[in-house]
Design a protein around this motif. Structure first.
Motif, PDB file in Angstrom:
ATOM      1  N   TRP A   1       0.821  -1.212   0.000  1.00 59.15           N
ATOM      2  CA  TRP A   1       0.000   0.000   0.000  1.00 59.15           C
ATOM      3  C   TRP A   1       0.858   1.267   0.000  1.00 59.15           C
ATOM      4  N   GLY A   2       1.974   1.263   0.742  1.00 62.98           N
ATOM      5  CA  GLY A   2       2.761   2.478   0.928  1.00 62.98           C
ATOM      6  C   GLY A   2       3.954   2.641   0.009  1.00 62.98           C
ATOM      7  N   ASP A   3       4.513   1.535  -0.486  1.00 61.37           N
ATOM      8  CA  ASP A   3       5.686   1.615  -1.349  1.00 61.37           C
ATOM      9  C   ASP A   3       5.251   1.730  -2.807  1.00 61.37           C
ATOM     10  N   GLY A   4       6.233   1.939  -3.650  1.00 57.96           N
ATOM     11  CA  GLY A   4       5.979   1.994  -5.086  1.00 57.96           C
ATOM     12  C   GLY A   4       7.018   1.185  -5.827  1.00 57.96           C
ATOM     13  N   GLY A   5       6.799   0.996  -7.102  1.00 51.91           N
ATOM     14  CA  GLY A   5       7.777   0.328  -7.952  1.00 51.91           C
ATOM     15  C   GLY A   5       8.020  -1.122  -7.583  1.00 51.91           C
ATOM     16  N   LEU A   6       9.290  -1.525  -7.650  1.00 53.62           N
ATOM     17  CA  LEU A   6       9.669  -2.914  -7.404  1.00 53.62           C
ATOM     18  C   LEU A   6       9.336  -3.340  -5.978  1.00 53.62           C
ATOM     19  N   SER A   7       9.525  -2.453  -5.021  1.00 46.25           N
ATOM     20  CA  SER A   7       9.231  -2.787  -3.628  1.00 46.25           C
ATOM     21  C   SER A   7       7.756  -3.133  -3.455  1.00 46.25           C
ATOM     22  N   GLN A   8       6.884  -2.436  -4.145  1.00 45.85           N
ATOM     23  CA  GLN A   8       5.455  -2.727  -4.081  1.00 45.85           C
ATOM     24  C   GLN A   8       5.151  -4.100  -4.676  1.00 45.85           C
ATOM     25  N   GLN A   9       5.796  -4.441  -5.778  1.00 42.88           N
ATOM     26  CA  GLN A   9       5.599  -5.756  -6.399  1.00 42.88           C
ATOM     27  C   GLN A   9       6.115  -6.878  -5.492  1.00 42.88           C
ATOM     28  N   LEU A  10       7.257  -6.659  -4.868  1.00 39.75           N
ATOM     29  CA  LEU A  10       7.801  -7.646  -3.938  1.00 39.75           C
ATOM     30  C   LEU A  10       6.880  -7.817  -2.728  1.00 39.75           C
ATOM     31  N   ALA A  11       6.294  -6.713  -2.268  1.00 38.32           N
ATOM     32  CA  ALA A  11       5.355  -6.784  -1.147  1.00 38.32           C
ATOM     33  C   ALA A  11       4.121  -7.602  -1.530  1.00 38.32           C
ATOM     34  N   MET A  12       3.642  -7.449  -2.749  1.00 39.33           N
ATOM     35  CA  MET A  12       2.495  -8.237  -3.200  1.00 39.33           C
ATOM     36  C   MET A  12       2.860  -9.719  -3.302  1.00 39.33           C
TER      37      MET A  12
END
Length: 117
Positions: free
Chosen positions: A80-91
């Motif tokens: 929810w809070g990160d963007g880019g690659l970090s957001q994909q890794l979080a998902m």
């Protein structure tokens, strides 16, 4: 009667994948700070249930179902809070924790059915 083995292997796969994902994420792919971050230590926490899951200890499956929810919450917040690659890794982390949780719950259920018959 359900066979618990597929659920065991689902739990093993998802836990090992989660350990590798967290190591890669915090050391190389998208660390909070360049060169890696101390968040890599959360991978060490994931080693706590590993031996019990590998040895199919029902008690480990039971407590790890609650333990993994912290990683689920972290994944949701970072997705929810990160963007880019970090957001994909979080998902990916969210997906692996859901797979682990489901496998653990279904393993314990199948094991109890197996023992009661």
């Amino acid at each position: 009667m359900a066979n618990p083995k597929p659920f065991h292997w689902g739990a093993v796969f998802s836990l090992l994948a989660l350990i590798m994902l967290n190591l890669a994420w915090e050391l190389w792919l998208a660390p909070l700070r360049p060169g890696g971050s101390w968040l890599v230590l959360k991978s060490v926490l994931l080693l706590l249930p590993l031996m019990g899951v590998l040895k199919e200890r029902v008690y480990t499956y039971q407590w790890s179902s609650m333990f993994i929810l912290a990683f689920f919450a972290e994944g949701v917040m970072r997705a929810w809070g990160d963007g880019g690659l970090s957001q994909q890794l979080a998902m990916m982390e969210v997906g692996l924790t859901v797979l682990f949780f489901g496998s653990v719950v279904l393993y314990v259920r199948a094991k109890r059915l197996q023992l009661s018959s």
